[in-house]
Design a protein around this motif. Structure first.
Motif, PDB file in Angstrom:
ATOM      1  N   LEU A 289       4.788   0.896  11.814  1.00  0.00           N
ATOM      2  CA  LEU A 289       4.116   1.050  10.522  1.00  0.00           C
ATOM      3  C   LEU A 289       3.609   2.481  10.321  1.00  0.00           C
ATOM      4  CD1 LEU A 289       2.030  -2.251  10.261  1.00  0.00           C
ATOM      5  CD2 LEU A 289       4.087  -1.649   8.978  1.00  0.00           C
ATOM      6  N   ALA A 290       3.359   3.193  11.416  1.00  0.00           N
ATOM      7  CA  ALA A 290       2.784   4.545  11.320  1.00  0.00           C
ATOM      8  C   ALA A 290       3.668   5.443  10.446  1.00  0.00           C
ATOM      9  CB  ALA A 290       2.638   5.138  12.712  1.00  0.00           C
ATOM     10  N   GLY A 291       3.027   6.106   9.484  1.00  0.00           N
ATOM     11  CA  GLY A 291       3.753   7.039   8.621  1.00  0.00           C
ATOM     12  C   GLY A 291       4.487   6.375   7.469  1.00  0.00           C
ATOM     13  N   LYS A 292       4.468   5.037   7.400  1.00  0.00           N
ATOM     14  CA  LYS A 292       5.219   4.331   6.350  1.00  0.00           C
ATOM     15  C   LYS A 292       4.359   4.110   5.096  1.00  0.00           C
ATOM     16  CE  LYS A 292       8.969   3.760   8.741  1.00  0.00           C
ATOM     17  NZ  LYS A 292       9.302   2.671   9.639  1.00  0.00           N
ATOM     18  N   ARG A 293       5.050   3.994   3.957  1.00  0.00           N
ATOM     19  CA  ARG A 293       4.366   3.579   2.713  1.00  0.00           C
ATOM     20  C   ARG A 293       4.444   2.063   2.635  1.00  0.00           C
ATOM     21  NH1 ARG A 293       7.572   7.480   1.151  1.00  0.00           N
ATOM     22  NH2 ARG A 293       9.077   5.996   0.285  1.00  0.00           N
ATOM     23  N   LEU A 294       3.285   1.414   2.770  1.00  0.00           N
ATOM     24  CA  LEU A 294       3.254  -0.053   2.804  1.00  0.00           C
ATOM     25  C   LEU A 294       2.517  -0.587   1.587  1.00  0.00           C
ATOM     26  CD1 LEU A 294       2.441  -2.254   5.887  1.00  0.00           C
ATOM     27  CD2 LEU A 294       1.628  -2.822   3.634  1.00  0.00           C
ATOM     28  N   TRP A 295       3.175  -1.412   0.803  1.00  0.00           N
ATOM     29  CA  TRP A 295       2.554  -2.007  -0.389  1.00  0.00           C
ATOM     30  C   TRP A 295       1.925  -3.342  -0.032  1.00  0.00           C
ATOM     31  CZ3 TRP A 295       5.654  -4.773  -4.807  1.00  0.00           C
ATOM     32  CH2 TRP A 295       4.762  -5.175  -5.815  1.00  0.00           C
TER      33      TRP A 295
ATOM     34  N   ARG B 147      -7.592  -4.080   7.954  1.00  0.00           N
ATOM     35  CA  ARG B 147      -6.898  -4.053   9.250  1.00  0.00           C
ATOM     36  C   ARG B 147      -5.870  -2.911   9.330  1.00  0.00           C
ATOM     37  NH1 ARG B 147      -4.468  -3.164  12.808  1.00  0.00           N
ATOM     38  NH2 ARG B 147      -3.649  -4.367  14.558  1.00  0.00           N
ATOM     39  N   LEU B 148      -5.201  -2.631   8.207  1.00  0.00           N
ATOM     40  CA  LEU B 148      -4.127  -1.627   8.213  1.00  0.00           C
ATOM     41  C   LEU B 148      -4.653  -0.208   8.359  1.00  0.00           C
ATOM     42  CD1 LEU B 148      -1.812  -3.199   5.498  1.00  0.00           C
ATOM     43  CD2 LEU B 148      -1.158  -2.726   7.868  1.00  0.00           C
ATOM     44  N   LYS B 149      -5.957  -0.007   8.126  1.00  0.00           N
ATOM     45  CA  LYS B 149      -6.516   1.347   8.278  1.00  0.00           C
ATOM     46  C   LYS B 149      -6.304   1.860   9.693  1.00  0.00           C
ATOM     47  CE  LYS B 149      -9.298   1.589   4.295  1.00  0.00           C
ATOM     48  NZ  LYS B 149     -10.283   0.721   3.672  1.00  0.00           N
ATOM     49  N   ARG B 150      -6.119   0.936  10.654  1.00  0.00           N
ATOM     50  CA  ARG B 150      -5.889   1.350  12.049  1.00  0.00           C
ATOM     51  C   ARG B 150      -4.428   1.684  12.337  1.00  0.00           C
ATOM     52  NH1 ARG B 150      -7.408  -3.260  15.613  1.00  0.00           N
ATOM     53  NH2 ARG B 150      -8.484  -4.495  14.066  1.00  0.00           N
TER      54      ARG B 150
ATOM     55  N   ILE C  65      -1.240   3.139   2.409  1.00  0.00           N
ATOM     56  CA  ILE C  65      -1.317   1.817   1.769  1.00  0.00           C
ATOM     57  C   ILE C  65      -1.184   1.979   0.257  1.00  0.00           C
ATOM     58  CG2 ILE C  65      -2.740  -0.250   1.457  1.00  0.00           C
ATOM     59  CD1 ILE C  65      -4.136   0.516   4.111  1.00  0.00           C
ATOM     60  N   LEU C  66      -0.193   1.308  -0.312  1.00  0.00           N
ATOM     61  CA  LEU C  66      -0.004   1.326  -1.765  1.00  0.00           C
ATOM     62  C   LEU C  66      -0.597   0.056  -2.347  1.00  0.00           C
ATOM     63  CD1 LEU C  66       3.791   2.312  -1.957  1.00  0.00           C
ATOM     64  CD2 LEU C  66       1.813   3.840  -1.923  1.00  0.00           C
ATOM     65  N   THR C  67      -1.267   0.184  -3.486  1.00  0.00           N
ATOM     66  CA  THR C  67      -1.846  -0.986  -4.142  1.00  0.00           C
ATOM     67  C   THR C  67      -1.687  -0.847  -5.655  1.00  0.00           C
ATOM     68  OG1 THR C  67      -4.019   0.057  -4.277  1.00  0.00           O
ATOM     69  CG2 THR C  67      -3.641  -1.360  -2.367  1.00  0.00           C
TER      70      THR C  67
END
Ligand code: GFB
Length: 321
Positions: free
Chosen positions: A9-15, A30-33, A38-40
């Motif tokens: 997940l590191a470095g990825k754009r996750l929606w 949780r994803l802050k770690r 993070i896309l919203t």
């Protein structure tokens, strides 16, 4: 089941679709770690029920990973009184996000099921293989059908297009950002609200729907978020994966624990004119446990966090208005 090819997940754009809901908000915490971007999108910015809007948004923001935490959810009464909204909204949200993710070549997508997808009288604890082996619970069949369709969509897109789309299957959830509404919410937020009101108004009676005998397994939402990140990074397979706490209580025991956490000392009054729903819903979480993940928050500890959140964010605001 393949658990190979770990996904970074590191470095990825996750929606996180549905980041303002209880699950989505826990995921963002949780994803802050994970060192990912993070896309919203808020509901006002993007209505997930509109296919063209979802496709345009995904084209513009190019997420590499997606977690579908958006859903139209509610407790036993909301489910049985608004069947059309439950089936339409959920089918549209899932179909639009899954299809747009395929078109834009999203590398990994995770969709969430619900404990009502299994047959009403499935053998307990319910393994993943219990899906579609018997009739559903009537009070929430509409939501269940939509969620089953979402799980099947992940399998279909995996099979036809080779997409790495997976599904996690959480048990009944609770925690901060839950929906607190006496008629529409699930049992835990409803009982926290009622017990708080009874305590502060010095009432000696707390109404519990149904007989108090149904059994439910509850999972604290931050434990779920941890499990979702675990599966996102380590699981790649067609079959959905159960995520439960293994901790099962009757509704009466739950109400007693809620009363202790809130500090309500009056009586519990069971209202048999309200439905019980399925007699028991316990997931068999052996597969995720065997992969190395386990829930860590006890029901009493999680209830305390949920109650403190309710007092600070809902009760305080209602009192002030
Ligand atoms: O949480 P809940 O609404 O949903 O109800 P389900 C669980 C049990 O708690 C039922 C009892 O036996 C209710 O009768 N209960 C007691 C109450 N007091 C209350 C109350 O004040 N409010 C509520 N809501 N229940 C839902 C499904 O099933 O669970 C959804 O309808 C979804 O589709 C979700 O799957 C996870 O566990 O029965």
């Amino acid at each position: 089941m393949s658990t190979t090819s770990p996904y970074r997940l590191a470095g990825k754009r996750l929606w996180v679709a549905g980041h303002r809901g209880m699950v989505g908000a826990a995921l963002v915490r949780r994803l802050k770690r994970e060192n990912c971007e993070i896309l919203t999108a808020t509901k006002a910015e993007l209505d997930l029920r509109r296919q063209a809007d979802v496709e345009a948004w995904v084209r513009a923001h190019r997420p590499q990973a997606v977690i579908v935490a958006a859903a139209m959810v509610g407790g036993i009464h909301a489910n049985s009184s608004r069947p059309a909204e439950f089936i339409y909204d959920n089918l549209m949200i899932e179909s639009n996000v899954v299809h747009a993710a395929m078109e834009q070549k999203v590398e990994k997508l995770m969709l969430l099921g619900s404990s009502c997808i299994y047959p009403r009288l499935a053998e307990q604890p319910m393994t993943e293989a219990a899906l579609l082996t018997g009739p559903l619970e009537p009070t929430n069949q509409w939501y269940a059908i939509a969620k089953i369709a979402g799980i099947k969509a992940c399998q279909a897109y995996r099979e036809q297009y080779g997409c790495d789309f997976i599904a996690a299957q959480p048990t009944n959830l609770y925690g901060p950002n839950d929906k607190f509404d006496l008629e529409a919410s699930h049992v835990i937020p409803a009982l926290l609200m009622k017990a708080h009101h009874a305590k502060t108004a010095n009432l000696n009676r707390l109404e519990i729907w149904g007989s108090g005998t149904p059994k439910r397994e509850f999972l604290f939402v931050d434990d779920l978020a941890d499990a979702l990140v675990f599966l996102m990074t380590r699981y790649s397979g067609a079959e959905h994966v159960n995520v439960g706490s293994g901790e099962e209580v009757t509704i009466r025991e739950l109400a007693e624990t809620v009363a202790r956490v809130v500090g309500y000392r009056g009586t519990l009054a069971f209202n048999a004119s309200r439905p019980d729903g399925p007699p028991r819903k316990l997931l068999d979480s052996a597969r995720i446990n065997a992969m190395g993940w386990r829930a860590t928050t006890s029901l009493a500890d999680g209830l305390k966090v949920a109650y403190d959140w309710f007092v600070a964010n809902v009760a305080a605001k209602t009192a002030a208005s």
